[in-house]
Scaffold this active site. Sequence first.
Site, PDB file in Angstrom:
ATOM      1  CG  ASP A  86      25.654  38.029  18.396  1.00  0.00           C
ATOM      2  OD1 ASP A  86      26.058  38.067  17.225  1.00  0.00           O
ATOM      3  OD2 ASP A  86      24.551  38.496  18.739  1.00  0.00           O
ATOM      4  NE  ARG A 145      36.431  39.845  17.454  1.00  0.00           N
ATOM      5  CZ  ARG A 145      35.626  40.840  17.066  1.00  0.00           C
ATOM      6  NH1 ARG A 145      34.332  40.746  17.213  1.00  0.00           N
ATOM      7  NH2 ARG A 145      36.121  41.924  16.502  1.00  0.00           N
TER       8      ARG A 145
END
Length: 193
Positions: free
Chosen positions: A68, A177
């Site tokens: 997330d 990420r």
Amino acid sequence: MRIVIASNNKHKINEIKEVLPARISLISLEDIGIKGDIPENEDSLEANALAKARYVYKLSGLNVFADDTGLEVKCLGNRPGVHSARYAGEGRNSDDNMNLLLKEMSKCPDRSARFRTIIALIFNKEEYIFEGIVNGKIAEQKSGSEGFGYDPLFIPDSYSLTFAEMSINKKNSISHRARAIRKLCTFLNKIEQ
Ligand code: IMP
């Protein structure tokens, strides 16, 4: 080693495949017959990532991870954060989100912001959390057409280009990420040796 990624987002799955070692084979939700959106109604990135991983683990019993991400803007008290996708409404429209961000920041002298990714892993029944952060600032206007989401507004520290003005490879080498995924890989490499 087989591991499920709790996402049906092909862009994300391909990005993660690029950085995972070849001996780890990534299984998508589609591969194990889980269709539709996984609920993500929690109020933090950590809780959302864990909820998604637990949801898929409960259905499949397989090792799984979920991620997330949120954009945290200092002068907005770290908003939009966990609400980044739906900041300007349920339509999840990137242009609407960026326009609202520029409007809300019109009186912000400090434009510092960061992207934060949380990966929650359930491996051999244990839960683990990995975090990846990239610090930067929000530009006064949008530039560039690569990437997605808030990329045209985000300038990472030490660069003068927005994420959307960089090649995908360049962005993926420094992104939030990628940093979280590298930590996940280091962990998986260690326990499987
Ligand atoms: P998710 O948790 O990866 O789905 O990310 C939630 C929201 O954060 C996305 O809908 C985007 O608006 C934003 N976001 C996540 N990662 C990025 C990125 O790499 N660049 C720009 N925006 C991002």
